[in-house]
Structures are given as structure tokens and as C-alpha cells.
Scaffold this motif. Structure first.
Motif: not given
Length: 220
Positions: A10-15, A106-110, A116-121
Motif C-alpha cells: 500500500t502506497w500512502l501519499f500526502d498531497l 494500492r495507491r492512496l491519498i491521505f 474537492v481540493h484533493a480531486r482538483r489538484v
């Protein structure tokens, strides 16, 4: 020496400031809008509002948390500040898109931002199709990183096995609770090489070449 991440599933990324470079200046505009908001809410002069903003960030992990606790701010009103931000300063990095695309599992955003901001970026960066889910601040009742309970809850609710997870972050202190759970931690950004934190496993100024060169397990 390349990073050995063959155990990662699992790959967990900040934005923000992790999936795009600090030099873009994008976070600078976010900070300016936060300060404007603090001025409006508190009536303070701009310099004092900025200081208070940073105190809340230091004490609570997120300026919003302090504004909610001490000024009764509605988080929806706060996050609406960023929904019309220009994304012109953010550029798609083909090397990063390819590097993330090769990661098995899996690749995830945390993120402490909202959905909304996350999806736009992510869409602007050309990464939206590469991530399975976005765990945003609203997912955790507006309790932000680095609160350890948020990490435990996220791991439990979404079947994240810490020992098989790598977490990529630009904020050093947000890596501490991840490491405590057993995650492999990677500090990202120009400040990373200077870190001496014992809970940081890997440090990289640039995310794309780090991921490109890392040893990963073969896809099934």
C-alpha cells in the motif's frame, strides 16, 4: 543506494507539497487565503492574524482545527476558500505520473485538505486515475494529521497493513505516528536531506526519481 520497498503493498501519499514541488508556490496562495480568513474571523491585523494562524498550525496540526475550537468556524466555509484557486502554477510531471503508475498494489491519498481540493489538484497533475481512494480531512471528522488516532482509524477502516505500507510526506512530524504503527516513512522536499528524525526511513528532495529507482515487488 536505491530504496528497498519490495515489502510494500500500500502506497500512502500526502498531497500538497508532496505530489508537486514546493517551488510551485501553490501553497503560498493557500496560506494567503487562510490569513485573509483569520483576519475576517478574528478582526486582527494581518501580521497578528498570520502569527495566530501559525500557532494553531503548530498546536493542532492544522490552522482549521484552532479556528473551529476557538472561533466556532464551520469547516465547510473554510474549505470553500480553496475551491476556486487557480491551478496554473501546478504542472503535470510525466516522470512522476509514470513512477507512480509503476507501483504495485494500492495507491492512496491521505491529506488534511478536503475532497474537492484533493480531486482538483490530482486531476491537474494527471494523477487522478492512479489513486484508489482519497482519505481527506472530512473522512476523519476534521481531526488532522499528525493525531495518532487518525492514523489508527484510517488503517483499521481501510484495511491498511502498516508493515506493508509506505507513507510519503513533506511534513516531518506527520511521519512520526506512521512510523509508530510500523509504516515505512519517506520525507519529501528540499528540506528532507537535513532531517535527523529517527522515525524517517528515507529522505528525498524529488519524489519522481526516488520512486523510479526504488526496488518494488513485481506485479502479480
Amino acid at each position: 543506494m536505491t530504496a528497498d520497498l519490495r515489502h510494500i503493498e500500500t502506497w500512502l501519499f500526502d498531497l500538497d507539497n508532496t505530489l508537486y514541488p514546493v517551488e510551485s508556490g501553490f501553497m503560498g496562495e493557500i496560506e494567503r487565503r487562510i490569513t485573509d480568513f483569520v483576519v475576517k474571523v478574528t478582526g486582527l491585523q494581518r501580521e497578528e492574524a498570520y502569527k495566530l494562524q501559525k500557532v494553531y498550525l503548530r498546536d493542532h496540526g492544522l490552522s482549521l482545527t484552532g479556528l473551529m475550537l476557538h472561533h466556532g468556524v464551520d469547516p465547510a466555509d473554510y474549505h470553500a476558500l480553496f475551491h476556486d484557486l487557480s491551478l496554473e502554477s501546478l504542472a503535470r510531471d510525466p516522470e512522476l505520473v509514470e513512477a507512480i503508475g509503476r507501483l504495485p498494489g494500492r495507491r492512496l491519498i491521505f491529506t488534511n485538505a478536503d475532497d474537492v481540493h484533493a480531486r482538483r489538484v490530482l486531476e491537474r497533475l494527471g494523477l487522478d486515475e492512479l489513486f484508489d481512494e482519497v482519505f481527506h480531512i472530512g473522512s476523519f471528522d476534521y481531526v488532522p494529521k499528525p493525531d495518532p488516532d487518525v492514523f489508527r482509524r484510517m488503517s483499521a477502516e481501510h484495511a491498511v497493513a502498516p508493515q506493508a505500507t509506505a507513507f510519503f510526506e513533506d511534513a516531518e512530524r506527520n511521519l512520526a505516528p506512521a512510523a509508530a504503527l510500523g509504516m515505512t516513512t519517506v520525507l519529501v522536499g528540499p528540506h528532507a536531506p537535513a532531517s535527523t528524525a529517527p522515525f524517517v526511513d528515507y529522505k528525498t528532495e524529488k519524489l519522481a526519481p526516488f520512486l523510479r529507482d526504488a526496488q518494488v515487488r513485481e506485479a502479480a
